[in-house]
Design a protein around this motif. Structure first.
Motif, mmCIF file in Angstrom:
data_model
loop_
_atom_site.group_PDB
_atom_site.id
_atom_site.type_symbol
_atom_site.label_atom_id
_atom_site.label_comp_id
_atom_site.label_asym_id
_atom_site.label_seq_id
_atom_site.Cartn_x
_atom_site.Cartn_y
_atom_site.Cartn_z
ATOM 1 N N ILE A 20 -88.361 -35.238 -5.541
ATOM 2 C CA ILE A 20 -86.891 -35.319 -5.662
ATOM 3 C C ILE A 20 -86.273 -33.915 -5.551
ATOM 4 O O ILE A 20 -85.252 -33.724 -4.881
ATOM 5 C CB ILE A 20 -86.477 -35.980 -7.012
ATOM 6 C CG1 ILE A 20 -86.905 -37.456 -7.054
ATOM 7 C CG2 ILE A 20 -84.976 -35.839 -7.280
ATOM 8 C CD1 ILE A 20 -86.138 -38.386 -6.123
ATOM 9 N N GLY A 92 -83.451 -39.359 -9.857
ATOM 10 C CA GLY A 92 -84.311 -40.117 -8.953
ATOM 11 C C GLY A 92 -84.309 -41.577 -9.362
ATOM 12 O O GLY A 92 -84.332 -41.897 -10.554
ATOM 13 N N ARG A 94 -86.512 -44.980 -8.671
ATOM 14 C CA ARG A 94 -87.751 -45.446 -8.040
ATOM 15 C C ARG A 94 -87.668 -46.905 -7.653
ATOM 16 O O ARG A 94 -88.135 -47.314 -6.608
ATOM 17 C CB ARG A 94 -88.940 -45.248 -9.005
ATOM 18 C CG ARG A 94 -89.264 -43.802 -9.266
ATOM 19 C CD ARG A 94 -90.071 -43.634 -10.510
ATOM 20 N NE ARG A 94 -89.314 -44.085 -11.682
ATOM 21 C CZ ARG A 94 -89.664 -43.862 -12.929
ATOM 22 N NH1 ARG A 94 -90.776 -43.239 -13.201
ATOM 23 N NH2 ARG A 94 -88.914 -44.287 -13.927
ATOM 24 N N PRO A 123 -87.443 -41.196 -4.281
ATOM 25 C CA PRO A 123 -88.655 -40.446 -3.946
ATOM 26 C C PRO A 123 -89.432 -41.162 -2.842
ATOM 27 O O PRO A 123 -89.149 -42.326 -2.527
ATOM 28 C CB PRO A 123 -89.446 -40.459 -5.250
ATOM 29 C CG PRO A 123 -89.027 -41.714 -5.927
ATOM 30 C CD PRO A 123 -87.599 -41.965 -5.515
#
Ligand code: PNS
Length: 168
Positions: A20, A92, A94, A123
């Motif tokens: 990131i 970030g 996910r 990411p």
């Protein structure tokens, strides 16, 4: 000059975090990695250790012209961001499961401080399941951390475990 804060616990920093930061470097001139000081949470690494580890592992990042700093903060994130004259907070995401919590935080932060934008970044898929919590769990149960954290982080986790082991 666009400055962003990348806040988190970083206990420990994972390859997902580094991914990131590298992506963030394409968008910002400066990224401040800000470690939350949370005395209520039992941490694996102290704040000083996390600062030192982050300072080391960010050297492997392809940062282009982006400056990376490591700092820690206590209290409200947006107050810290304003004090640092930052324009954005980077987080970030996910999976969908992260989204709800992150959305709540982003909206609360916007309410508290409308001048700061939250930027969500994804990411690489390889890291979509990597979290500091699982890294610690796998490590403490004797599993391999290859590819999940930099070798330097794994080595520091091993020496920390050795230090904290009760002596026979
Ligand atoms: O890595 P983490 O633990 O998911 O990071 C969470 C963090 C540090 C971003 C969040 O807990 C935070 O911003 N804490 C500071 C206190 C604060 O500003 N709370 C209001 C947020 S809506």
């Amino acid at each position: 000059m666009r400055r962003a804060i990348y806040p988190g616990s970083f206990d420990p920093v994972t390859n997902g975090h580094l991914d990131i930061i590298e992506r963030g470097c394409k968008l910002f001139d400066e990224i401040i990695i800000a470690i939350l000081v949370n005395p209520e949470k039992q941490a694996f690494f102290s704040i000083e250790e996390r600062r030192e580890i982050l300072g080391e592992v960010v050297n492997s990042i392809d940062r282009g012209n982006c400056e990376i700093r490591v700092d820690d903060f206590r209290g409200l994130l947006v107050q810290y961001a304003v004090a640092q004259e930052a324009h954005a907070i980077v987080r970030g995401i996910r999976a969908i499961s992260d989204y709800e919590y992150e959305l709540q935080m982003a909206l609360m932060n916007r309410r508290l401080e409308p001048s700061i934008e939250t930027v969500f970044m994804m990411p690489a898929e390889t890291y979509s399941y990597v979290s500091s919590r699982l890294v610690k769990e796998v490590f403490q149960l004797g599993g391999e951390l290859d590819g999940l954290v930099p070798p330097f982080v794994e080595a520091r986790m091993r020496s920390k475990l050795e230090q904290t082991k009760p002596k026979p």
